[in-house]
Enzyme design. Sequence first.
Site, short mmCIF file in Angstrom:
data_model
loop_
_atom_site.label_atom_id
_atom_site.label_comp_id
_atom_site.label_asym_id
_atom_site.label_seq_id
_atom_site.Cartn_x
_atom_site.Cartn_y
_atom_site.Cartn_z
N ASP A 366 0.89 -0.93 -0.04
CA ASP A 366 -0.08 -0.10 -0.08
C ASP A 366 0.82 1.25 0.08
OD1 ASP A 366 -2.29 1.60 0.39
OD2 ASP A 366 -1.73 1.76 2.24
N ASP A 728 -1.82 -0.67 6.05
CA ASP A 728 -2.13 -0.16 7.15
C ASP A 728 -3.55 0.01 7.45
OD1 ASP A 728 -2.02 2.08 5.69
OD2 ASP A 728 -1.40 3.48 7.16
N ASP A 732 -6.86 -2.47 3.23
CA ASP A 732 -5.75 -3.44 2.95
C ASP A 732 -5.98 -4.89 3.45
OD1 ASP A 732 -4.20 -1.43 1.68
OD2 ASP A 732 -3.72 -0.59 3.69
#
Length: 753
Positions: A366, A728, A732
């Site tokens: 990410d 985070d 995700d």
Amino acid sequence: MEEKPFPAWSWTVEQCLKEYNVKLDKGLSSREVEKRRERYGWNELDKEKGKPLWQLVLEQFDDTLVKILLVAAFISFILAYFHSSDSGDSGFEDYVEPLVIVLILVLNAIVGVWQESNAEKALEALKKIQCESGKVLRDGYLVPDLPAIGLVPGDIVELGVGDKVPADMRVAALKTSSLRVEQSSLTGEAMPILKGTSPVFLDDCELQAKENMVFAGTTVVNGSCVCIVINTGMNTEIGKIQKQIHDASLEESDTPLRKKLDEFGNRLTTAIGLVCLVVWIMNYRNFLSWDVVDGWPANVQFSFEKCTYYFKIAVALAVAAIPEGLPAVITTCLALGTRKMAQKNAIVRKLPSVETLGCTTVICSDKTGTLTTNQMSVTEFFTLGRKTTISRIFHVEGTTYDPKDGGIVDWPCYNMDANLQAMAKICAVCNDAGVYCDGPLFRATGLPTEAALKVLVEKMGFPDVKGRNKISDTQLAANYLIDSSTVRLGCCEWWTKRSKRVATLEFDRIRKSMSVIVREPTGHNQLLVKGSVESLLERSSHVQLADGSVVPLDEPCWQLMLSRHLEMSSKGLRCLGMAYKDELGEFSDYYSESHPAHKKLLDPSCYSTIESDLVFVGVVGLRDPPRGGVDKAIDDCRGAGIEVMVITGDNKSTAEAICRQIKLFSGNEDLTGRSFTGKEFMALSSTQQIEALSKHGGKVFSRAEPRHKQEIVRMLKEMGEVVAMTGDGVNDAPALKLADIGVAMGITGTEVI
């Protein structure tokens, strides 16, 4: 109530109210709430039960090699029993070997269960689920603290600054001129999203594009509004993500270590079985006896005792060939690995993950909060020099909200000129944000961009030596901390005390700016403005030079400003223009709500007129900066033969700019075939998708929703890759669960993973 024929975001407010049979000023009746609760249930996510202890214990024995050892221990025990029965000696020595094997397996199971239980407890400690409540209109009365679990579709809810959204809702009315919601954990966008009430006429609409919807788990950072609850519980966006997480957990596959051990166990079983069979058969003469008559065996006699004896020898050989200590050695090594990782603040949930990390061939990361800090910071700003054709560019270091993190490169302005003073004053006073400490981290209250501007003011320092002397050196040396969490921004305080705010013109979509009217020490009022660069330039008639002189904004100066702005935007920076106005007409002596001109401040349509004929000061460029050492980590991955891909919910240009900064791509590299939005990638045929993923070199996927991330991870696994996913945010979580190894960034991340 009939099923909804169209998505709620494409409806008008009136259509939504009619569909849910509710009035905006009355809300639902208690009787209607009960009916809807029977249909939709409570507003809560399904609670998944953790694995019981007995299941965790059994999982430790679900391994080919361990099963072989269990069989070996059982056979050894049986043979020891027969041996002691035959000899008439019931000594303990015969049972030592099977007991040692069992003891090794039990210790191996205890270590495995202990490690997983500890990780589960540590992860539970990170999941600080807060009790949610909200202001809900019921039976015509506003209930200030109704538990969010009691919400049903059709409820009317009021939201204000700092409120956490309790369900997916359609914005029905704004109580302020603007509304911003921080939803980076759900979408991956670093900046708060501006919300409104207008319908979005798209059937297949991205989450980021639903500008009239607010989603469960996100937070209001600016403004207030009235909303209609659309979805609750598992039907919310966060509920859908939980379903994806559950589905991903059902697809969990064996780790590379587990596959290797199972393969080794199968081969070992076959080899040992064949060897034992050969050894036993080779001794057939010893448990069969016969006479030879005319060259042929006759009177064949079978000795069961000798047959059993040589079978015992074959089994003893098998037990000796089995590496009883291997599972314990592997478990011990992995446990030591988890201990070392724990020293580096990494909690390992499953022991084999330590080995899987070393087998990784692709890392999907990410961007927001993982590769970047998820904290806005000023990277550079520019103002004009002594002429309208000369600009001054200042570069700023630091990636956090800590005022002492970095500074302004080659900053010579300990006695700032009038132009830089105007820049500092606008950044400090035309601002509603703050900074506080959360353990080792500095965090923002209010808008991240405004907090970054205040940090910039601290790095610029006081305008002159006289101003600096008003703050003691002790206060400056205290890292700006008043107590354990409050951060004192001394320079900003100096400006706000000097220029007192008397009115605020809030941000709106039309003029794309916000401003404040301040009372100067001279006694006259001044308007301080910040907002979109293009919008401010259109409403500016003059510019301020470095010496403080104000000159007309001519065409060459206009082009210079736009070219500098374009350069900053091409780097992925969010640009804000700064301007002011001295001649305020009827607002020149404005002081409070009792002033005759106050009624104009109640009408946002008048704001553009007030913010006209401005003096343009300069432009500030902000970004969510990359974390330190990310570029080196990517180089290390390349050196180890690991492909790196970035999958983010942020927009395409910002994602590409960040990827260039972290050296995933070179500065001028053509990104055709290597940069896709989630929609673009999913629109490709399966062959084209595999071809795109197979290309060597970095790749970036922007505007990716949770389902897009999960699908990319699934494709990579089907291609034979060992995939690690880092992230985070809530968005995700499904991909983290599906990947061979999920790396949850826990310190700055959300609590769902």
